[in-house]
Every structure is written in C-alpha cells, then in structure tokens.
Design a protein around this motif. Sequence first.
Motif, PDB file in Angstrom:
ATOM      1  N   VAL A 103       0.849  -1.188   0.000  1.00  0.00           N
ATOM      2  CA  VAL A 103       0.000   0.000   0.000  1.00  0.00           C
ATOM      3  C   VAL A 103       0.883   1.236   0.000  1.00  0.00           C
ATOM      4  CG1 VAL A 103      -1.687   1.351   1.317  1.00  0.00           C
ATOM      5  CG2 VAL A 103      -1.917  -1.131   1.177  1.00  0.00           C
ATOM      6  N   CYS A 104       0.551   2.170  -0.885  1.00  0.00           N
ATOM      7  CA  CYS A 104       1.165   3.498  -0.913  1.00  0.00           C
ATOM      8  C   CYS A 104       0.073   4.452  -0.447  1.00  0.00           C
ATOM      9  CB  CYS A 104       1.561   3.900  -2.320  1.00  0.00           C
ATOM     10  SG  CYS A 104       2.529   2.684  -3.170  1.00  0.00           S
ATOM     11  N   ALA A 105       0.374   5.277   0.522  1.00  0.00           N
ATOM     12  CA  ALA A 105      -0.619   6.227   1.019  1.00  0.00           C
ATOM     13  C   ALA A 105       0.036   7.586   1.178  1.00  0.00           C
ATOM     14  CB  ALA A 105      -1.182   5.752   2.360  1.00  0.00           C
ATOM     15  N   VAL A 106      -0.674   8.628   0.757  1.00  0.00           N
ATOM     16  CA  VAL A 106      -0.168   9.992   0.890  1.00  0.00           C
ATOM     17  C   VAL A 106      -1.147  10.770   1.754  1.00  0.00           C
ATOM     18  CG1 VAL A 106       0.442  12.117  -0.326  1.00  0.00           C
ATOM     19  CG2 VAL A 106       1.060   9.895  -1.300  1.00  0.00           C
ATOM     20  N   ARG A 107      -0.622  11.273   2.846  1.00  0.00           N
ATOM     21  CA  ARG A 107      -1.415  12.071   3.787  1.00  0.00           C
ATOM     22  C   ARG A 107      -1.153  13.542   3.519  1.00  0.00           C
ATOM     23  NH1 ARG A 107       0.440  11.602   9.759  1.00  0.00           N
ATOM     24  NH2 ARG A 107       1.469  13.547   9.332  1.00  0.00           N
ATOM     25  N   ASP A 108      -2.227  14.350   3.492  1.00  0.00           N
ATOM     26  CA  ASP A 108      -2.055  15.791   3.300  1.00  0.00           C
ATOM     27  C   ASP A 108      -3.062  16.551   4.155  1.00  0.00           C
ATOM     28  OD1 ASP A 108      -4.523  16.362   1.807  1.00  0.00           O
ATOM     29  OD2 ASP A 108      -3.555  15.444   0.073  1.00  0.00           O
ATOM     30  N   PRO A 109      -2.908  17.869   4.289  1.00  0.00           N
ATOM     31  CA  PRO A 109      -3.745  18.649   5.207  1.00  0.00           C
ATOM     32  C   PRO A 109      -5.129  19.023   4.668  1.00  0.00           C
ATOM     33  CG  PRO A 109      -2.106  20.070   4.216  1.00  0.00           C
ATOM     34  CD  PRO A 109      -1.812  18.679   3.749  1.00  0.00           C
ATOM     35  N   SER A 110      -5.433  18.710   3.429  1.00  0.00           N
ATOM     36  CA  SER A 110      -6.721  19.098   2.861  1.00  0.00           C
ATOM     37  C   SER A 110      -7.793  18.069   3.208  1.00  0.00           C
ATOM     38  CB  SER A 110      -6.615  19.213   1.344  1.00  0.00           C
ATOM     39  OG  SER A 110      -7.889  19.412   0.777  1.00  0.00           O
ATOM     40  N   GLU A 111      -8.989  18.543   3.451  1.00  0.00           N
ATOM     41  CA  GLU A 111     -10.106  17.635   3.705  1.00  0.00           C
ATOM     42  C   GLU A 111     -11.006  17.508   2.473  1.00  0.00           C
ATOM     43  OE1 GLU A 111     -11.841  18.966   7.387  1.00  0.00           O
ATOM     44  OE2 GLU A 111     -10.011  18.471   8.483  1.00  0.00           O
ATOM     45  N   GLY A 140      -8.342   4.575  -3.013  1.00  0.00           N
ATOM     46  CA  GLY A 140      -9.424   5.272  -2.335  1.00  0.00           C
ATOM     47  C   GLY A 140      -8.857   6.379  -1.473  1.00  0.00           C
ATOM     48  N   TRP A 141      -9.708   6.915  -0.660  1.00  0.00           N
ATOM     49  CA  TRP A 141      -9.266   7.984   0.233  1.00  0.00           C
ATOM     50  C   TRP A 141     -10.210   8.003   1.428  1.00  0.00           C
ATOM     51  CZ3 TRP A 141     -11.675  12.477   1.966  1.00  0.00           C
ATOM     52  CH2 TRP A 141     -12.955  12.693   1.460  1.00  0.00           C
ATOM     53  N   HIS A 142      -9.764   8.641   2.493  1.00  0.00           N
ATOM     54  CA  HIS A 142     -10.628   8.869   3.640  1.00  0.00           C
ATOM     55  C   HIS A 142     -10.108  10.054   4.435  1.00  0.00           C
ATOM     56  CE1 HIS A 142      -7.823   7.144   6.616  1.00  0.00           C
ATOM     57  NE2 HIS A 142      -7.523   6.293   5.675  1.00  0.00           N
ATOM     58  N   PRO A 143     -11.022  10.762   5.111  1.00  0.00           N
ATOM     59  CA  PRO A 143     -10.578  11.865   5.969  1.00  0.00           C
ATOM     60  C   PRO A 143      -9.885  11.300   7.208  1.00  0.00           C
ATOM     61  CG  PRO A 143     -12.959  11.566   6.134  1.00  0.00           C
ATOM     62  CD  PRO A 143     -12.463  10.614   5.084  1.00  0.00           C
ATOM     63  N   LEU A 144      -8.971  12.074   7.758  1.00  0.00           N
ATOM     64  CA  LEU A 144      -8.315  11.672   8.996  1.00  0.00           C
ATOM     65  C   LEU A 144      -9.259  11.929  10.168  1.00  0.00           C
ATOM     66  CD1 LEU A 144      -4.764  13.078   8.274  1.00  0.00           C
ATOM     67  CD2 LEU A 144      -5.532  10.708   8.138  1.00  0.00           C
ATOM     68  N   ALA A 145      -9.052  11.206  11.228  1.00  0.00           N
ATOM     69  CA  ALA A 145      -9.919  11.331  12.404  1.00  0.00           C
ATOM     70  C   ALA A 145      -9.097  11.770  13.610  1.00  0.00           C
ATOM     71  CB  ALA A 145     -10.596   9.992  12.687  1.00  0.00           C
ATOM     72  N   GLY A 146      -9.800  12.137  14.653  1.00  0.00           N
ATOM     73  CA  GLY A 146      -9.139  12.513  15.899  1.00  0.00           C
ATOM     74  C   GLY A 146      -8.377  13.814  15.773  1.00  0.00           C
TER      75      GLY A 146
END
Length: 164
Positions: A103-111, A140-146
Amino acid sequence: MGTEGSTVLAPLWRGLSPIDSSADSNSVSCALPPRFEAVRTARRFTRSTLGQWDLGGLFDDVALVVSELVTNSMRYAIPADLIGTEYEPPVRLHLMRWASRLVCAVRDPSEVSPVTGEADAADECGRGLLLVESFSDAWGWHPLAGALHGKVVWALFRLPREHD
C-alpha cells in the motif's frame, strides 16, 4: 506498523480481506516538504524501499502512482503561498508491505476529496487519478480522524505469488 500508520489507514481495510495480524509487515514513511521537488524525493524513497523489500520489479507502476498522489497533494492540498517554503512538511508518504499486498498512502492537510477527471477532458484536473486507478489494484481515500486533520489517499498493489 506504528500506531500512526494504523490510525491513518484503518478505513482502508473496509471491504478488503483481512490481513492476519501475525503476518509480517513492513512500514516506512517519508515527510515531504511543500516543494514540487518532493515528487522526486518520493520516487527516490520508493525506489530505495522497494529495493530493500526485494520488490524492485514493481518500481515503475508503484513510482507512477506515488508520483501522481504526491503531485496531487502538492497541487491541490497545499496553499499556494506555502509552495517552495520551509513550512513544516504537511505531506507524508507511507509505504506498507505485507506478504500479499503493498500500500502506498499519501497524507495531506486538505479535507477536500480527490476527484477523478474525464479521460477526454481538456482540463487535466483529476487525470492523474485515472492513472492511479489503472496502475493499482484498488485506490481510495478517507478523511483523517481525531487530532489529525486532512485526508489520506491510498493505492493498493497485490504482490506476485512468490511474495506470499
């Protein structure tokens, strides 16, 4: 996999066959500063990591997907006034490997959700996601939580049988 990776990627596993929690896994991540050179950094990091995991034969497809995901984050998720600055790296590339998948995943600050474009559209917006869809087995994608803000866009690659 560390707790950050588990938290960030938990929604990814919905709808996929479960991974045996005792299965070997590897997880690495790389912070990417808000500069377009970050794509080159992400590709180098991906090449090095896949080489260490004896998955160098997957580099072309995985690197193309990583490049598109990082480019999208830099282009659409980072405020224009931060590009080229030394601002705290707001984008992070995660690479995770299990016996049967990568799995390659890219996290960024945009919602804001990523949008797939039309293949024949004159506007290039979203065309990179068509490449991601074509070269990976799922994305796919998903918003971050917490306490984490933003989103994660991920792509999954099923590994060849000899890596089971």
